[in-house]
Design an enzyme around this catalytic site. Structure first.
Site, PDB file in Angstrom:
ATOM      1  N   GLU A   1      -7.385   6.007  10.954  1.00 14.97           N
ATOM      2  CA  GLU A   1      -7.640   6.648  12.495  1.00 14.97           C
ATOM      3  C   GLU A   1      -6.301   7.766  12.535  1.00 14.97           C
ATOM      4  O   GLU A   1      -6.780   8.789  13.138  1.00 14.97           O
ATOM      5  CB  GLU A   1      -7.375   5.633  13.413  1.00 14.97           C
TER       6      GLU A   1
ATOM      7  N   TYR B   1     -15.680  26.291   1.684  1.00 18.87           N
ATOM      8  CA  TYR B   1     -15.638  24.809   1.382  1.00 18.87           C
ATOM      9  C   TYR B   1     -14.665  24.509   0.448  1.00 18.87           C
ATOM     10  O   TYR B   1     -14.171  23.396   0.415  1.00 18.87           O
ATOM     11  CB  TYR B   1     -16.923  24.159   1.348  1.00 18.87           C
TER      12      TYR B   1
ATOM     13  N   GLU C   1       0.982  -1.254   0.005  1.00 15.42           N
ATOM     14  CA  GLU C   1      -0.047   0.063  -0.089  1.00 15.42           C
ATOM     15  C   GLU C   1       1.058   1.188  -0.098  1.00 15.42           C
ATOM     16  O   GLU C   1       0.420   2.377  -0.316  1.00 15.42           O
ATOM     17  CB  GLU C   1      -1.032   0.055   1.270  1.00 15.42           C
TER      18      GLU C   1
ATOM     19  N   LYS D   1     -12.486   4.306   2.917  1.00 16.23           N
ATOM     20  CA  LYS D   1     -11.658   3.771   2.075  1.00 16.23           C
ATOM     21  C   LYS D   1     -12.422   2.608   1.489  1.00 16.23           C
ATOM     22  O   LYS D   1     -12.435   1.442   1.812  1.00 16.23           O
ATOM     23  CB  LYS D   1     -10.492   3.058   3.199  1.00 16.23           C
TER      24      LYS D   1
HETATM   25  N1  LIG Z   1      -9.409   0.122  11.642  1.00 14.71           N
HETATM   26  C1  LIG Z   1      -8.921   0.098  10.729  1.00 14.71           C
HETATM   27  N2  LIG Z   1      -8.313  -1.113  10.018  1.00 14.71           N
HETATM   28  C2  LIG Z   1      -7.663  -1.217   9.077  1.00 14.71           C
HETATM   29  C3  LIG Z   1      -6.972  -0.199   8.596  1.00 14.71           C
HETATM   30  C4  LIG Z   1      -7.161   0.919   8.945  1.00 14.71           C
HETATM   31  O1  LIG Z   1      -6.532   2.189   8.654  1.00 14.71           O
HETATM   32  N3  LIG Z   1      -7.949   1.196  10.184  1.00 14.71           N
HETATM   33  N4  LIG Z   1      -6.220  -0.321   7.620  1.00 14.71           N
HETATM   34  C5  LIG Z   1      -5.903  -1.611   7.030  1.00 14.71           C
HETATM   35  C6  LIG Z   1      -5.052  -1.825   5.724  1.00 14.71           C
HETATM   36  O2  LIG Z   1      -4.427  -0.685   5.484  1.00 14.71           O
HETATM   37  C7  LIG Z   1      -6.243  -2.172   4.786  1.00 14.71           C
HETATM   38  O3  LIG Z   1      -6.870  -0.985   4.408  1.00 14.71           O
HETATM   39  C8  LIG Z   1      -5.585  -3.109   3.653  1.00 14.71           C
HETATM   40  O4  LIG Z   1      -6.712  -3.754   2.741  1.00 14.71           O
HETATM   41  C9  LIG Z   1      -6.619  -2.979   7.535  1.00 14.71           C
HETATM   42  N5  LIG Z   1      -7.346  -2.707   8.632  1.00 14.71           N
END
Ligand SMILES: Nc1nc2c(c(=O)[nH]1)N=C([C@H](O)[C@@H](O)CO)CN2
Length: 118
Positions: free
Chosen positions: A73, A53, A21, A98
């Site tokens: 987060e 905005y 990533e 995402k």
């Molecule tokens: N609560 C979260 N869970 C996950 C995150 C995140 O940023 N916050 N990120 C990942 C990985 O980067 C994911 O997006 C890859 O598929 C997994 N879980």
């Protein structure tokens, strides 16, 4: 409290926990609601007295691309702090999705509220 909002702002940035990533850009979709007294701007029809905005949408995209992080987060927390301090916003709600992260979900993400809503 009145609100100024941005909904469904799509940005491209490098974000994620896994090594692969860190080599690509992915789409994040941002919803932002900001507390503001909108009557201040309405009184004399002045953009300078409200939260622009359009400007904030550009700043969000710039900010997300400054320092890549693993977790949404972390991005949400840092971005909320940046917006609260930069624009003197008393309260905000920030949602970062995402959509490409989990193939059988429409989207995944976090939503935070920071500051004081009067
Ligand atoms: N609560 C979260 N869970 C996950 C995150 C995140 O940023 N916050 N990120 C990942 C990985 O980067 C994911 O997006 C890859 O598929 C997994 N879980």
């Amino acid at each position: 409290m009145d609100k100024v909002f941005i909904q469904g702002l799509s940005i491209q940035t490098t974000i994620g926990f896994y090594p692969w990533e860190k080599e690509i850009k992915q789409t994040l979709v941002i919803d932002l609601t900001m507390g503001w007294n909108t009557a201040l701007a309405a009184e004399n029809d002045e953009l300078a007295k409200t939260l622009d905005y359009a400007e904030i949408s550009e700043k969000i995209a710039e900010y997300a691309n400054k320092t890549p992080v693993d977790l949404i987060e972390t991005l949400a927390e840092r971005m909320a702090h940046y917006l609260l301090t930069q624009y003197n916003i008393p309260w905000l709600k920030l949602k970062i999705g995402k959509p490409g992260a989990v193939h059988n979900a429409v989207t995944v993400g976090v939503e935070i509220e920071r500051g004081q809503q009067s």
